[in-house]
Design an enzyme around this catalytic site. Structure first.
Site, mmCIF file in Angstrom:
data_model
loop_
_atom_site.group_PDB
_atom_site.id
_atom_site.type_symbol
_atom_site.label_atom_id
_atom_site.label_comp_id
_atom_site.label_asym_id
_atom_site.label_seq_id
_atom_site.Cartn_x
_atom_site.Cartn_y
_atom_site.Cartn_z
ATOM 1 C CE LYS A 12 -4.274 0.121 0.600
ATOM 2 N NZ LYS A 12 -5.125 -0.382 -0.507
ATOM 3 C CB THR A 57 -2.515 -3.296 -0.623
ATOM 4 O OG1 THR A 57 -3.764 -2.929 -1.190
ATOM 5 C CG2 THR A 57 -1.678 -4.067 -1.629
ATOM 6 C CG HIS A 239 19.314 26.364 -13.604
ATOM 7 N ND1 HIS A 239 20.623 26.012 -13.337
ATOM 8 C CD2 HIS A 239 18.777 25.305 -14.248
ATOM 9 C CE1 HIS A 239 20.858 24.799 -13.823
ATOM 10 N NE2 HIS A 239 19.751 24.344 -14.373
#
Ligand SMILES: O=c1[nH]c(=O)c2[nH]c(=O)[nH]c2[nH]1
Length: 284
Positions: A12, A57, A239
């Site tokens: 999960k 899960t 940048h």
């Protein structure tokens, strides 16, 4: 022609968990994003749809919440508890990896908080024998407004970048550091110190390239923290381009910049302690 099932894992991803610890004088918040990944004897579900060996899960997610009821503690310890549980109690599961991101909330009053940037992370793996612990940070945004140069680089017919002896250096640090052992470490103390060494090295290094800064950051952590074997860094070069104001008859003595968000240089590397134990499942 033979075709076979290759490596596989399942779990999960990104279970969001917030726990409030209610002390009489103050509350504390633990805000996590937990991802589990399990591997083992899982051929049957892939090949025939026989799910007898599959721990759903959904159950993995429930386990995260149930374990949080007993308290969380350091995320490294919480992740190890979960990883051990999945392997030690599910016969088909032989390996577990638990990754946790912890968002930072700073208390400003008894029960009031401000969320800080920068995320603490851990990835813990367990294979039934050994626990491997990696700790780290993500999205730790730092900037130096001077003390950074970039020149002397290789040039070819496509190179237009101007050499510079003074630029802004900014990045959002992702760093993952591998512990020598899974026992005997004060996780909170180790994390605080390693993070502060990373930041100090970023600030102190007069940079001739972000690559040089990356190495200085990893080296600083390993020189000061003997419990750590390796630091992996991923540094986006955020940048900042000086804006040409000459059309407005204005100069720009390094004061006005365009902060680009993409594309960005991505500088990645690892710094390793000589003689450190092999990584094993650390980076699995
Ligand atoms: O520190 C830097 N490293 C590079 O590899 C690079 N490349 C680039 O265009 N600017 C920079 N800056």
């Amino acid at each position: 022609m033979e075709i076979r099932l290759g490596d596989n894992q399942y779990g999960k991803a990104e279970t969001r968990l917030v726990r409030v610890d209610r002390h009489p004088d103050r509350h504390e918040v633990t805000d996590l994003n937990v991802s589990t990944a399990l591997a083992g004897d899982l051929a049957a579900t892939h090949l025939t749809g026989d799910n007898a060996g599959v721990l759903p899960t959904d159950t993995q997610k429930n386990t995260v919440y149930a374990f949080a009821r007993d308290g969380i503690g350091a995320i490294e310890a919480f992740a190890a508890r979960l990883a051990r549980h999945f392997v030690d109690t599910t016969p088909t599961i032989h390996r577990a990896r638990v990754r946790i991101e912890q968002y930072s909330w700073e208390r400003v009053a008894h029960h009031s908080f401000i969320r800080n940037s920068g995320t603490r992370t851990t990835t813990v793996t367990y294979d039934g024998a050994a626990v491997t612990v990696v700790s780290g940070v993500d999205d730790l945004v730092v900037m130096n407004t001077t003390g950074s140069e970039f020149h002397g680089f290789h040039k070819d017919r496509y190179t237009t970048l101007a050499e510079t002896d003074d630029r802004i250096l900014a990045t959002a640090v992702r760093a993952d550091w591998r512990h020598m052992t899974a026992e005997g470490t004060d996780w909170n103390d180790s994390h605080r110190e390693a993070t502060s060494h990373l930041v100090d090295a970023f600030a102190d290094t007069h940079s001739l390239s972000l690559q040089q800064t990356l190495h200085a950051m990893g080296e600083r952590v390993l020189r000061h923290r003997e419990e750590l074997a390796e630091v992996r860094l991923s540094l986006p070069n955020k940048h900042h381009f000086p804006v040409d104001l000459s059309a407005f008859e204005l100069d720009n003595p390094g004061e006005v910049f365009f902060a680009a968000d993409r594309p960005y240089g991505l500088i990645e590397g690892s710094v390793v302690r000589d003689g450190a134990p092999e990584p094993g499942l650390a980076w699995w």
